[in-house]
Design a protein around this motif. Structure first.
Motif, PDB file in Angstrom:
ATOM      1  N   ASN B 245      26.616  54.316  72.313  1.00 49.92           N
ATOM      2  CA  ASN B 245      27.219  54.853  73.534  1.00 49.92           C
ATOM      3  C   ASN B 245      26.802  54.060  74.767  1.00 49.92           C
ATOM      4  N   PHE B 246      26.841  52.732  74.650  1.00 52.38           N
ATOM      5  CA  PHE B 246      26.472  51.887  75.776  1.00 52.38           C
ATOM      6  C   PHE B 246      27.595  51.893  76.807  1.00 52.38           C
ATOM      7  N   SER B 247      27.246  52.089  78.060  1.00 52.63           N
ATOM      8  CA  SER B 247      28.263  51.929  79.096  1.00 52.63           C
ATOM      9  C   SER B 247      27.626  51.191  80.263  1.00 52.63           C
ATOM     10  N   ILE B 248      28.465  50.447  80.987  1.00 52.36           N
ATOM     11  CA  ILE B 248      27.927  49.627  82.066  1.00 52.36           C
ATOM     12  C   ILE B 248      28.940  49.566  83.198  1.00 52.36           C
ATOM     13  N   THR B 249      28.447  49.659  84.423  1.00 49.83           N
ATOM     14  CA  THR B 249      29.276  49.408  85.605  1.00 49.83           C
ATOM     15  C   THR B 249      28.704  48.146  86.208  1.00 49.83           C
ATOM     16  N   ALA B 250      29.511  47.078  86.208  1.00 50.40           N
ATOM     17  CA  ALA B 250      28.921  45.804  86.602  1.00 50.40           C
ATOM     18  C   ALA B 250      29.940  44.896  87.260  1.00 50.40           C
ATOM     19  N   LYS B 251      29.424  43.907  87.957  1.00 54.22           N
ATOM     20  CA  LYS B 251      30.253  42.823  88.480  1.00 54.22           C
ATOM     21  C   LYS B 251      30.032  41.621  87.580  1.00 54.22           C
ATOM     22  N   TYR B 252      31.151  41.019  87.173  1.00 44.51           N
ATOM     23  CA  TYR B 252      31.078  39.839  86.311  1.00 44.51           C
ATOM     24  C   TYR B 252      31.451  38.647  87.183  1.00 44.51           C
ATOM     25  N   GLN B 253      30.477  37.781  87.432  1.00 44.29           N
ATOM     26  CA  GLN B 253      30.727  36.670  88.344  1.00 44.29           C
ATOM     27  C   GLN B 253      30.517  35.351  87.646  1.00 44.29           C
ATOM     28  N   ASN B 254      31.030  34.286  88.318  1.00 44.34           N
ATOM     29  CA  ASN B 254      30.865  32.916  87.825  1.00 44.34           C
ATOM     30  C   ASN B 254      31.281  32.778  86.367  1.00 44.34           C
ATOM     31  N   LEU B 255      32.472  33.294  86.054  1.00 42.21           N
ATOM     32  CA  LEU B 255      32.951  33.164  84.674  1.00 42.21           C
ATOM     33  C   LEU B 255      33.212  31.692  84.384  1.00 42.21           C
ATOM     34  N   ASN B 256      32.732  31.246  83.269  1.00 45.13           N
ATOM     35  CA  ASN B 256      32.931  29.864  82.870  1.00 45.13           C
ATOM     36  C   ASN B 256      33.502  29.847  81.468  1.00 45.13           C
ATOM     37  N   TRP B 257      34.638  29.178  81.314  1.00 47.39           N
ATOM     38  CA  TRP B 257      35.332  29.173  80.025  1.00 47.39           C
ATOM     39  C   TRP B 257      35.255  27.788  79.410  1.00 47.39           C
ATOM     40  N   THR B 258      34.694  27.682  78.233  1.00 46.90           N
ATOM     41  CA  THR B 258      34.730  26.413  77.496  1.00 46.90           C
ATOM     42  C   THR B 258      35.270  26.713  76.110  1.00 46.90           C
ATOM     43  N   GLN B 259      35.431  25.645  75.317  1.00 44.43           N
ATOM     44  CA  GLN B 259      36.056  25.847  74.006  1.00 44.43           C
ATOM     45  C   GLN B 259      35.070  25.714  72.858  1.00 44.43           C
ATOM     46  N   PHE B 260      35.416  26.387  71.797  1.00 38.53           N
ATOM     47  CA  PHE B 260      34.631  26.383  70.561  1.00 38.53           C
ATOM     48  C   PHE B 260      35.635  26.115  69.448  1.00 38.53           C
ATOM     49  N   LEU B 261      35.415  25.078  68.657  1.00 34.99           N
ATOM     50  CA  LEU B 261      36.405  24.678  67.646  1.00 34.99           C
ATOM     51  C   LEU B 261      35.987  25.103  66.236  1.00 34.99           C
ATOM     52  N   LEU B 262      36.955  25.630  65.495  1.00 37.17           N
ATOM     53  CA  LEU B 262      36.694  26.079  64.118  1.00 37.17           C
ATOM     54  C   LEU B 262      37.503  25.240  63.138  1.00 37.17           C
ATOM     55  N   PRO B 263      36.910  24.901  61.999  1.00 36.92           N
ATOM     56  CA  PRO B 263      37.581  23.981  61.065  1.00 36.92           C
ATOM     57  C   PRO B 263      38.483  24.708  60.064  1.00 36.92           C
ATOM     58  N   MET B 264      39.664  24.127  59.825  1.00 30.54           N
ATOM     59  CA  MET B 264      40.522  24.622  58.751  1.00 30.54           C
ATOM     60  C   MET B 264      41.371  23.482  58.201  1.00 30.54           C
ATOM     61  N   TYR B 265      41.806  23.636  56.960  1.00 29.67           N
ATOM     62  CA  TYR B 265      42.766  22.701  56.373  1.00 29.67           C
ATOM     63  C   TYR B 265      44.073  23.451  56.194  1.00 29.67           C
ATOM     64  N   THR B 266      45.197  22.723  56.302  1.00 30.63           N
ATOM     65  CA  THR B 266      46.438  23.311  55.823  1.00 30.63           C
ATOM     66  C   THR B 266      47.068  22.344  54.822  1.00 30.63           C
ATOM     67  N   SER B 267      47.874  22.903  53.948  1.00 31.33           N
ATOM     68  CA  SER B 267      48.689  22.086  53.054  1.00 31.33           C
ATOM     69  C   SER B 267      49.915  22.923  52.721  1.00 31.33           C
ATOM     70  N   TYR B 268      50.811  22.405  51.918  1.00 30.77           N
ATOM     71  CA  TYR B 268      51.997  23.193  51.595  1.00 30.77           C
ATOM     72  C   TYR B 268      52.637  22.705  50.305  1.00 30.77           C
ATOM     73  N   TYR B 269      53.486  23.542  49.744  1.00 29.76           N
ATOM     74  CA  TYR B 269      54.386  23.119  48.672  1.00 29.76           C
ATOM     75  C   TYR B 269      55.745  23.716  48.964  1.00 29.76           C
ATOM     76  N   GLN B 270      56.796  23.131  48.354  1.00 34.63           N
ATOM     77  CA  GLN B 270      58.134  23.669  48.580  1.00 34.63           C
ATOM     78  C   GLN B 270      58.510  24.594  47.444  1.00 34.63           C
ATOM     79  N   ASP B 271      59.100  25.737  47.807  1.00 36.06           N
ATOM     80  CA  ASP B 271      59.551  26.639  46.756  1.00 36.06           C
ATOM     81  C   ASP B 271      60.933  26.214  46.256  1.00 36.06           C
ATOM     82  N   ASP B 272      61.572  26.993  45.425  1.00 31.42           N
ATOM     83  CA  ASP B 272      62.869  26.674  44.822  1.00 31.42           C
ATOM     84  C   ASP B 272      63.920  26.282  45.867  1.00 31.42           C
TER      85      ASP B 272
END
Ligand SMILES: [Zn+2]
Ligand SMILES: [Zn+2]
Ligand SMILES: [Zn+2]
Lengths: 434, 371
Positions: B245-272
């Motif tokens: 039951n955590f609750s907070i009343t706060a000001k969120y300042q100096n937001l900084n957004w950077t990226q985080f990359l996650l690895p995946m492979y894709t491949s495919y086949y053709q159906d009929d």
């Protein structure tokens, strides 16, 4: 964006106080811990006239005998809802440490005298200035402090009447007992007790025997006969047992006879009240001598025996063998409470006998002298009919076979007489025992 | 709630290079997903739909290099066995559905999360949970004797706590794609604690997918994550092991957004029908997911061959019957070829029916987890 300096200090939530934080940029507030006022030493004297005051049972408050001033105790009757405590490892390790053997010193706040109190005494009156004092810190070595008590409901005057009546009861005591025994002053004392709650789940397993009637052909007698035999089957069962306020005394048996004490049970826990020093003013009170862990061990043994009894009740027949069971304890909790007891001793024919009165219910128990001549007379009366019948039968047997009847009846009556005699003898011995 | 963006998005023009590399913004002509692609990726088919192809285009994104990445733990040489395991369950596969094809068509992709930093100042309250232990016991009665066993149980004591906080929250992962939930479901969970700092050269052979969920839209998703982190901090400050039951009343300042990359492979086949069926492999755990379809066309073809054999055998049986009056041993031939012909005729039904039944059961993507 505007700054709000000091906004951390703006927290003024009622009932909270700042506590240590383990992260420097975070402030933490926790509910205020209750002020432990009862740990202060208190002197009871009258605000009107300065005379010594004491708790008055009839008035239900601290009263002054001198001027009639009375102030009611500010405490709540909690009954069964009085807090129960868990067996945390922390409590157990602290309880096991027990308390030391050193005698406790108390500084009289009224006259300044240094008093030396016997071990575990919580309340006293100063021998120099006669002030009544209640101080839990005098039993500093006691880790656990009583949080609840049942106040005295029976007055000293009632106690005398109840004990007189009690002394007059029963036929095998001296007739003059009630009239001539001198009861020394009753003293009201709060004795320490532990109460225990638990939910026990008992599983039993045993071979249970069922009586069967079987018919079989007796070849030599050339006829059908029936006989009973017991068929054994493995069975098991589960019995839930709820233990509520199982009482174990916290007094050492060296000071208080457990046997007599248990005879003035039960206490009605509905009157359980939050501890307040006012109740103890002018009365004696004793802290526990049996530690929580020792008392719980005693309690557990009684509870598991009760569980075993419940398991036997659960078995449909009385034929049982290879019985085994487990008793699984859960939700165990305890309370440390003070219960009101009147202690007294009386002299009868130069011997001292103990007596106790339940300060809540007025139930009396104790030692009572026995008029042994009455016992021997009764035993004689029990055995006589059998003997007489036997004596009548014996000559008849010499004359003819008819004597067999009175002799048989005589032996049976004599047997019954022996059993009754032993029961009476034991009862009489119990009555005098400590 | 006002959100202050320290890192504003910038328009990256078509053909503009990023991070001192040859990466440029590109988009798929069919599914409109956006990437930061090498020159070699331009004009190649889109690895996430395999219908459109990648073309250079302008993008509005954060031009800064990503801050952290989770490296590919599953190397390309592991892929063959993953594909073989995936396809081996299907009996009559489309011709295109082979381990080799899947392997050749593999594309490495890094897909993005946002990492949010914020200065938080405010007041919080919660129920703090403290661990403690109680002693219980179990009593045994056997052979007229009691034995006792002590049991220690763990419990939590809940107490109210409140206070102030002035805290810098760092690197809270937040969705950066509109289709984040769907993507997460396709790849399965990642162990984010294995991540390290971003290295441009480690991402060389991979396409990098660009975020399409701007920080303003991602913030409502980020705030609960930031608060979750704060609840842990406040529990720690209180010396508690749990919080609720955590609750907070706060000001969120100096937001900084950077990226985080996650690895995946894709491949495919053709159906009929020649429709590409996309397979997704989690580059960290090796979990593979995608439709696993059988070929109805090949089913018909096998049924036709077996049916043909059945017809020949039945004809032989008929012939045997006809000539048996003149040549009696021919009746034996007739009986045997009759039995075999009949059996084969019924057997021909199996490959005809099986693919459609299989595909009905395998409509939804199949997941194969690795340990
Ligand atoms: Zn007075
Ligand atoms: Zn004094
Ligand atoms: Zn596409």
């Amino acid at each position: 964006m505007t700054e709000h300096p000091n906004h951390e200090t703006q927290i003024t939530i009622e009932g909270f106080e700042q506590v240590d934080s383990l992260v420097s940029s975070v402030t933490v507030y926790a509910p205020k811990s209750k002020p432990s006022e009862e740990e202060q030493s208190r002197v009871y004297d009258c605000p009107n006239c300065g005379a010594t005051t004491a708790y008055d049972v009839a008035g239900g408050g601290v009263a002054c005998e001198h001027c009639g001033y009375i102030s009611p105790v500010k405490s709540k009757t909690l009954g069964k809802i009085a807090d129960e405590f868990e067996f945390t490892l922390e409590t157990i390790s602290q309880a096991e440490r027990g308390w030391g053997i050193k005698r406790q010193g108390l500084h009289c706040n009224a006259c300044g005298a240094e008093l030396s109190l016997p071990q575990g005494v919580i309340s006293t009156s100063c021998p120099y200035c006669a002030s009544n004092q209640v101080n839990l810190t005098t039993s500093l070595e006691v880790f656990i402090q009583p949080r609840f008590l049942i106040p005295f409901k029976i007055t000293i005057e009632q106690t005398h009447q109840l004990s007189k009546t009690w002394l007059g009861k029963g036929w095998f005591h001296p007739d003059e007992l009630s009239a001539s025994s001198v009861i020394r002053r009753f003293s009201g004392i709060y004795l320490p007790f532990w109460t225990f709650d638990a939910n026990v789940t008992a599983h039993w397993k045993a071979q249970v025997g069922y009586q069967k009637t079987v018919r079989h052909y007796n070849a030599s007698q050339k006829r059908w006969e029936t006989r009973t035999k017991i068929e054994w089957r493995w069975e098991n069962g589960t019995v839930p047992i709820n233990i509520d306020d199982h009482l174990v005394t916290g007094s050492s048996s060296q000071h208080i006879s457990h046997k007599i004490l248990e005879q003035i049970y039960p206490y009605q826990m509905k009157d359980l009240t939050a501890y307040h020093p006012d109740y103890l003013a002018g009365w004696q009170a004793q802290a526990y001598e049996t530690t929580l862990t020792d008392a719980w061990e005693t309690g557990k043994q009684a509870i598991r025996e009760a569980a075993k009894e419940a398991c036997y009740q659960d078995i449909p027949t009385s034929h049982v063998r290879n019985f085994s069971m487990t008793a699984d304890f859960a939700d165990e909790s305890w309370r440390y409470i003070l219960l009101p007891v009147y202690l007294a001793a009386y002299k009868f024919e130069d011997k001292t006998y103990q007596i106790m009165v339940n300060g809540q219910t007025g139930l009396v128990a104790g030692q009572k002298p026995v008029a042994w001549w009455k016992i021997w007379l009764a035993i004689g009366a029990f055995l006589l009919p059998g003997l007489i019948l036997g004596l009548i039968g014996l000559p008849l047997l010499l004359v003819g076979g008819a004597g067999i009847l009175p002799i048989g009846a005589g032996i049976i009556l004599f047997g019954i007489g022996i059993v009754l005699s032993i029961m009476l003898y034991n009862k009489a011995r119990q009555s005098e025992a400590k | 709630m006002m959100v202050q963006q320290v890192t504003p998005l910038k328009i990256i023009e078509e053909g503009q290079r990023l991070w001192d590399s040859d990466r440029q913004p590109a988009g798929c002509t069919h599914c409109h997903r956006t990437f930061l692609a090498h020159d070699s990726h331009i004009d190649s088919s889109c690895p996430l739909c395999r219908i459109g192809h990648l073309e250079p285009q302008a993008l509005q994104i954060n031009p800064a290099e990503p801050e952290r990445m989770l490296p590919f733990r599953i190397k390309t040489e592991h892929l063959r066995s993953i594909f073989t395991q995936f396809s081996s369950g299907v009996w009559i596969k489309p011709e295109d559905f082979t381990t080799e094809n899947l392997f050749q068509r593999t594309q490495k992709i890094y897909w993005p999360l946002w990492l949010v930093d914020s200065d938080v100042k405010g007041q919080w309250q919660m129920e703090a949970g403290f661990d403690y232990q109680v002693e219980s016991s179990k009593e045994y009665f056997q052979d007229s004797q009691w034995r006792s066993r002590k049991i220690v149980e763990d419990r939590i004591r809940w107490e109210p706590r409140l206070g102030g906080i002035k805290y810098h929250v760092d690197n809270v992962p937040v969705p950066a794609l509109e289709e984040h939930q769907n993507r997460q479901q396709m790849t399965g969970a990642y162990r984010l604690e294995n991540a390290g700092p971003f290295h441009l050269d480690q991402s060389n052979d991979a396409l990098i997918e660009a975020p399409d969920l701007p920080p303003t839209d991602a913030w409502p998703l980020a705030k609960p994550q930031v608060n979750k982190k704060l609840s842990q901090v406040c529990a720690e400050a209180s010396g508690a092991q749990h919080s609720r039951n955590f609750s907070i009343t706060a000001k969120y300042q100096n937001l900084n957004w950077t990226q985080f990359l996650l690895p995946m492979y894709t491949s495919y086949y053709q159906d009929d029908e020649g429709t590409p069926q996309i397979l997704v492999i989690n580059g960290e755990t090796g979990e593979i997911q995608g439709p696993r379809l059988a070929s109805q066309k090949r089913g018909w073809r096998i049924a036709a061959i077996i049916g043909g054999i059945a017809a020949v055998l039945l004809l032989l049986a008929l012939l045997g019957f006809l000539i048996s009056p003149i040549f009696p041993p021919a009746s034996i031939l007739a009986v045997f070829s009759g039995i075999f012909g009949f059996t084969a005729g019924i057997g021909a039904l199996i490959p005809a029916i099986w693919p459609s039944q299989w595909n009905r059961k395998n409509q939804s993507p199949v997941i194969i987890k690795r340990d």
